[in-house]
Design an enzyme around this catalytic site. Sequence first.
Site, PDB file in Angstrom:
ATOM      1  N   ARG A  32       0.850  -1.199   0.000  1.00  0.00           N
ATOM      2  CA  ARG A  32       0.000   0.000   0.000  1.00  0.00           C
ATOM      3  C   ARG A  32       0.883   1.245   0.000  1.00  0.00           C
ATOM      4  NH1 ARG A  32      -2.699   0.072   4.776  1.00  0.00           N
ATOM      5  NH2 ARG A  32      -4.108   1.699   4.075  1.00  0.00           N
ATOM      6  N   LYS A  78       4.349  -6.385  11.945  1.00  0.00           N
ATOM      7  CA  LYS A  78       3.501  -6.698  10.795  1.00  0.00           C
ATOM      8  C   LYS A  78       3.714  -8.124  10.298  1.00  0.00           C
ATOM      9  CE  LYS A  78       1.834  -4.796   6.511  1.00  0.00           C
ATOM     10  NZ  LYS A  78       1.479  -3.573   5.839  1.00  0.00           N
ATOM     11  N   ARG A  92      -0.730   5.211  13.858  1.00  0.00           N
ATOM     12  CA  ARG A  92       0.367   4.699  14.667  1.00  0.00           C
ATOM     13  C   ARG A  92       0.204   5.197  16.094  1.00  0.00           C
ATOM     14  NH1 ARG A  92       3.741   9.456  14.049  1.00  0.00           N
ATOM     15  NH2 ARG A  92       3.160  10.301  12.056  1.00  0.00           N
TER      16      ARG A  92
HETATM   17  C1  BTN Z   1       0.557  -3.698   2.419  1.00  0.00           C
HETATM   18  O1  BTN Z   1       1.334  -2.807   2.081  1.00  0.00           O
HETATM   19  O2  BTN Z   1       0.300  -3.922   3.595  1.00  0.00           O
HETATM   20  C2  BTN Z   1      -0.115  -4.557   1.365  1.00  0.00           C
HETATM   21  C3  BTN Z   1       0.780  -5.655   0.890  1.00  0.00           C
HETATM   22  C4  BTN Z   1       0.144  -6.539  -0.139  1.00  0.00           C
HETATM   23  C5  BTN Z   1       1.120  -7.524  -0.735  1.00  0.00           C
HETATM   24  C6  BTN Z   1       0.438  -8.547  -1.605  1.00  0.00           C
HETATM   25  S1  BTN Z   1       1.517  -9.878  -2.029  1.00  0.00           S
HETATM   26  C7  BTN Z   1       0.351 -10.460  -3.181  1.00  0.00           C
HETATM   27  C8  BTN Z   1      -0.248  -9.258  -3.858  1.00  0.00           C
HETATM   28  N1  BTN Z   1       0.544  -8.868  -5.000  1.00  0.00           N
HETATM   29  C9  BTN Z   1       1.155  -7.694  -4.814  1.00  0.00           C
HETATM   30  O3  BTN Z   1       1.915  -7.148  -5.630  1.00  0.00           O
HETATM   31  N2  BTN Z   1       0.819  -7.178  -3.629  1.00  0.00           N
HETATM   32  C10 BTN Z   1      -0.101  -8.045  -2.925  1.00  0.00           C
END
Ligand code: BTN
Length: 321
Positions: free
Chosen positions: A119, A184, A319
């Site tokens: 994100r 996380k 946070r």
């Molecule tokens: C975050 O930043 O918390 C979200 C992370 C999401 C990662 C997943 S891995 C599978 C899917 N493909 C990606 O490129 N991103 C999501």
Amino acid sequence: MIEPLLSVLADGKFHSGQALGEALGVSRSAIWKQIKAIEESGIEVFSVKGRGYRIPGGLDLLDQAMIEAMLTPSVRPHLQHIDSSLIIPSTNAKAMEAVYRDGHGSLYLAERQTAGRGRRGRDWASPFASNIYFSLTWQFNHGAAALEGLSLAVGVALIRGLKRMGVDEVAVKWPNDLLWRGRKLAGVLLEMSGDAAGECYVVIGVGLNVNMPEIAAEMIDQPWVDLRQVLGEAPSRNELMAALLNELVPVLQQFADEGFAAFQQEWQAVNAHHNQVVNLNLGNRQALGVCRGVDKNGALLLEEEGQLQAYHGGEVSVRLA
Ligand code: BTN
């Protein structure tokens, strides 16, 4: 095509170049080239003269047939297309590209992502055969506004799936970061395509840390944890995948019928910041207040000077103050 060779080396034992060549029907020099390609993809291969090649510790590769066999009978028919890759840029990118071809209920898995998306434009660490990276395409018919709480409902589904695997104490940081003791463990990235006022497809991307190699962990810029640390050993990724899907699919179905309200109480019960003072970064300004959970749409409720304020949108960060 390094997949057949990886499947043989996945047992962690030594295999001679000659035996590998015979098993796969290629020359020893072809095997040698494939070994180089495997190493370039980030996997360590031991090569010992006279004994051959081995991957230390072996590999727990995703196995589509095994995952499908562990899906509950009511879930399996809803996954109409399953695509599993070894190395791709991103399962979300692949799902978004294929959304109109493959359609609703398409699942994309990968062993490694070279451009995993997080994100807020962040990268998502995605080393080979170590963690879980998947994206699921789902169609909804009531416009983007009705999907506000979807990512929170996905978080609830993942926590249910993790519980089935014996993983407790997982909490959620609004809107959908999964934390274990403040670190996380997993993230969710939703991307949307279609008519914002009517029928649209959502790509639900999930990244879950299972057995993060140290070298890959170096690029993570926030406190993190993986299931190996939580459970003492890494669980089977195939079992995990099935457990997550067995919870996610029914949650998506219920969300389509009833919206986030059906999950509001469950989300509140696992809210990592319940009744804590939190700082909200809204981009152009900050808000400080006591976290009082979420409303029935999934908006964050902050108590500021005795007044409850609802905060919407995906770019808000929370946070501890
Ligand atoms: C975050 O930043 O918390 C979200 C992370 C999401 C990662 C997943 S891995 C599978 C899917 N493909 C990606 O490129 N991103 C999501």
